[in-house]
Design an enzyme around this catalytic site. Structure first.
Site, PDB file in Angstrom:
ATOM      1  N   LYS A 116       9.718  -4.860   7.453  1.00 53.39           N
ATOM      2  CA  LYS A 116       9.766  -3.406   7.496  1.00 53.39           C
ATOM      3  C   LYS A 116      11.048  -3.010   8.223  1.00 53.39           C
ATOM      4  O   LYS A 116      11.399  -3.608   9.262  1.00 53.39           O
ATOM      5  CB  LYS A 116       8.555  -2.863   8.258  1.00 53.39           C
TER       6      LYS A 116
ATOM      7  N   LYS B  79       8.742 -10.248   3.665  1.00 52.23           N
ATOM      8  CA  LYS B  79       9.133  -8.834   3.590  1.00 52.23           C
ATOM      9  C   LYS B  79       9.168  -8.272   5.004  1.00 52.23           C
ATOM     10  O   LYS B  79       8.223  -8.460   5.771  1.00 52.23           O
ATOM     11  CB  LYS B  79       8.118  -8.078   2.731  1.00 52.23           C
TER      12      LYS B  79
ATOM     13  N   GLU C 257      12.708  -1.956  -0.786  1.00 45.65           N
ATOM     14  CA  GLU C 257      11.551  -1.211  -1.284  1.00 45.65           C
ATOM     15  C   GLU C 257      11.549   0.206  -0.714  1.00 45.65           C
ATOM     16  O   GLU C 257      11.681   0.396   0.499  1.00 45.65           O
ATOM     17  CB  GLU C 257      10.282  -1.978  -0.870  1.00 45.65           C
TER      18      GLU C 257
ATOM     19  N   SER D  14       4.111  -9.533   4.390  1.00 42.74           N
ATOM     20  CA  SER D  14       4.821  -8.353   4.873  1.00 42.74           C
ATOM     21  C   SER D  14       4.705  -8.314   6.399  1.00 42.74           C
ATOM     22  O   SER D  14       3.592  -8.316   6.930  1.00 42.74           O
ATOM     23  CB  SER D  14       4.199  -7.098   4.257  1.00 42.74           C
TER      24      SER D  14
ATOM     25  N   GLY E  54       0.334  -4.459  -1.140  1.00 38.65           N
ATOM     26  CA  GLY E  54      -0.879  -4.550  -0.325  1.00 38.65           C
ATOM     27  C   GLY E  54      -1.021  -3.320   0.550  1.00 38.65           C
ATOM     28  O   GLY E  54      -0.056  -2.585   0.795  1.00 38.65           O
TER      29      GLY E  54
ATOM     30  N   ASP F 262       7.701   1.886  -4.595  1.00 36.86           N
ATOM     31  CA  ASP F 262       6.304   1.770  -4.195  1.00 36.86           C
ATOM     32  C   ASP F 262       5.705   3.183  -4.219  1.00 36.86           C
ATOM     33  O   ASP F 262       5.153   3.628  -5.235  1.00 36.86           O
ATOM     34  CB  ASP F 262       6.248   1.101  -2.798  1.00 36.86           C
TER      35      ASP F 262
ATOM     36  N   ASP G  78      11.412  -3.329   3.344  1.00 36.53           N
ATOM     37  CA  ASP G  78      10.648  -2.146   2.917  1.00 36.53           C
ATOM     38  C   ASP G  78      10.877  -1.032   3.941  1.00 36.53           C
ATOM     39  O   ASP G  78      10.580  -1.199   5.127  1.00 36.53           O
ATOM     40  CB  ASP G  78       9.152  -2.498   2.844  1.00 36.53           C
TER      41      ASP G  78
ATOM     42  N   LYS H 260       0.383  -1.064  -6.847  1.00 38.46           N
ATOM     43  CA  LYS H 260      -0.799  -1.059  -5.988  1.00 38.46           C
ATOM     44  C   LYS H 260      -1.910  -0.381  -6.779  1.00 38.46           C
ATOM     45  O   LYS H 260      -1.738   0.755  -7.244  1.00 38.46           O
ATOM     46  CB  LYS H 260      -0.539  -0.284  -4.690  1.00 38.46           C
TER      47      LYS H 260
HETATM   48  O1  LIG Z   1       0.112  -6.872   3.983  1.00 35.29           O
HETATM   49  C1  LIG Z   1      -0.105  -5.888   3.265  1.00 35.29           C
HETATM   50  O2  LIG Z   1      -1.229  -5.602   2.838  1.00 35.29           O
HETATM   51  C2  LIG Z   1       1.054  -5.002   2.881  1.00 35.29           C
HETATM   52  C3  LIG Z   1       1.702  -4.404   4.061  1.00 35.29           C
HETATM   53  C4  LIG Z   1       2.622  -3.264   3.711  1.00 35.29           C
HETATM   54  O3  LIG Z   1       3.782  -3.513   3.504  1.00 35.29           O
HETATM   55  C5  LIG Z   1       2.068  -1.926   3.733  1.00 35.29           C
HETATM   56  C6  LIG Z   1       0.973  -1.727   4.531  1.00 35.29           C
HETATM   57  C7  LIG Z   1       0.413  -0.473   4.660  1.00 35.29           C
HETATM   58  C8  LIG Z   1       0.935   0.576   3.959  1.00 35.29           C
HETATM   59  C9  LIG Z   1       2.030   0.399   3.134  1.00 35.29           C
HETATM   60  C10 LIG Z   1       2.589  -0.855   2.984  1.00 35.29           C
HETATM   61  C11 LIG Z   1       3.735  -0.946   2.024  1.00 35.29           C
HETATM   62  O4  LIG Z   1       3.830  -1.835   1.178  1.00 35.29           O
HETATM   63  O5  LIG Z   1       4.555  -0.060   2.042  1.00 35.29           O
HETATM   64 MG   LIG Z   2       5.925  -0.452   0.493  1.00 40.72          MG
END
Ligand SMILES: O=C(O)CCC(=O)c1ccccc1C(=O)O
Ligand SMILES: [Mg+2]
Length: 371
Positions: free
Chosen positions: A166, A164, A216, A138, A293, A241, A191, A265
């Site tokens: 953001k 992924k 997402e 991500s 994650g 999520d 996401d 999660k």
């Molecule tokens: O690398 C990771 O641990 C996931 C990173 C990530 O997308 C995320 C990190 C922190 C809070 C929310 C998210 C998410 O999945 O939305």
């Molecule tokens: Mg997410």
């Protein structure tokens, strides 16, 4: 046989991220979080990690609310009840509403402890049989599109199985277009962390151009109804999520058509037992899942690896290697990714040893609860 819990140690840790991580909400540069250690009468040690952040941007929970709920309620429940199997912990905690991340911290430590007492890997105890898991990465919002393209190129060369990105209003369609031009064949998803509403429907329809694996959590963090309306209007599969906290939420979302994929999660759903129940439901319904994650340190990362060995985790998750986040992790060896693959550890429990020196080094506060 009852698990003879003798003591629980709760440590608050502070660790610096290698690189700042930016989402539609803001930027994280370090991580403050809890590690729970549950010790039995024979000296076995089980570990769990809280995924709550300092600021309640992702969910309502925070590091401070974790301490309140763990110390003032959950520890007492554990003291007052006999536990024979970690599957019982979720129901015991159900007298306390919400606070899933706090619950998951202790439940996870008890799963690890139980697996160690049985001498089996946590993955096997959960019913998983994969020996290797595929993982993606991500990537946060970058200072410029050029930075993003360089970062993606770096991780594609490292072999991560999917990328992924953001996104947020102002960092979405134009960015994705350039990413697609540079990486025509890479598996890409986006996401939004709830950065849009249904008012953005026409804008969100443009996502269909980019052949994304999924989008997402585009809409509100607690919504499943508007997501169903959106899914009916776009081809890109929606993955939920933030909105999914339980099997009941997953069932409602699937029945309503709010998503085609679920990001599981462990912390968000209150622990491994509920995560497994959501997995089992999705397996039955043919809904793909993957493991999300929360920028975990080694203990949380190890729990994610174990969960991902279950069969319906058919899509690469966000469990990248330790070195993507930390200079030094709190487990030995650290989680290592080669060509987008993690080899599932075969030792008992979470399968990685705790690096006690590192754990001590990052600990800023320590409390003990004697049973
Ligand atoms: O690398 C990771 O641990 C996931 C990173 C990530 O997308 C995320 C990190 C922190 C809070 C929310 C998210 C998410 O999945 O939305
Ligand atoms: Mg997410």
């Amino acid at each position: 046989m009852t698990i003879p819990i003798k003591k629980i140690i709760l440590r608050r840790l502070m660790m610096q991220l290698n690189d700042p991580f930016t989402t539609s909400f803001g930027t994280m540069e370090d991580k403050e979080f809890f590690i729970a250690e549950v010790v039995d009468s024979e000296g076995n040690r089980g570990f769990g990690e809280s995924v709550a952040f300092t600021i309640p941007w992702y969910s309502e929970e925070t590091v401070k609310t974790n301490l309140h709920v763990i110390e003032d309620f959950l520890i007492n429940i554990l003291k007052e009840n006999k536990i024979n199997h970690p599957e019982e912990v979720h129901d015991l905690f159900s007298s306390i509403r919400g606070n899933n991340m706090a619950k998951s911290t202790l439940e996870g430590a008890i799963w690890d402890l139980y697996a160690k007492r049985q001498g089996v890997p946590l993955s096997q105890l959960l019913g998983g049989d994969k020996t290797e898991i595929d993982v993606g990465i991500s990537i946060g919002i970058q200072p410029s599109v050029n930075d993003l393209l360089l970062t993606i190129g770096h991780y594609v060369r490292e072999g991560y199985k999917r990328i992924k990105l953001k996104i947020k209003p102002g960092w979405d369609i134009d960015v994705l277009r350039k990413v697609r031009e540079s990486f025509p064949d890479t598996l890409i998803m986006a996401d939004a962390n709830s950065a849009y509403t249904l008012d953005d429907l026409e804008h969100l329809k443009k996502l269909d151009e980019f052949d994304l694996m999924m989008i997402e959590q585009p809409l509100e963090h607690d919504d499943i109804v508007d997501h169903a309306k959106l899914q009916a209007e776009i081809h890109t599969p929606i993955c939920l999520d933030e909105s999914i906290h339980s099997l009941a939420d997953a069932r409602k979302a699937v029945e309503l058509g709010s998503c085609k994929i679920i990001n599981i999660k462990i912390g968000r759903v209150g622990g491994l037992r509920e995560a497994k129940r959501i997995h089992d439901y999705c397996l039955e319904k043919g809904v793909a899942v993957w493991c999300g994650g929360m920028l975990e340190a080694g203990v949380g990362r190890a729990h994610n690896v174990a969960l991902t060995t279950l069969p319906q985790f058919t899509l690469p998750g966000d469990t990248a290697g330790s070195s993507r986040y930390w200079k030094k992790d709190i487990i030995k060896p650290e989680v290592f990714v080669e060509n987008g693959v993690i080899k599932v550890p075969t030792k008992s429990g979470i399968g990685y040893d705790i690096d006690d020196e590192a754990l001590e080094e990052f600990t800023v506060e320590k409390r003990e609860y004697v049973f």
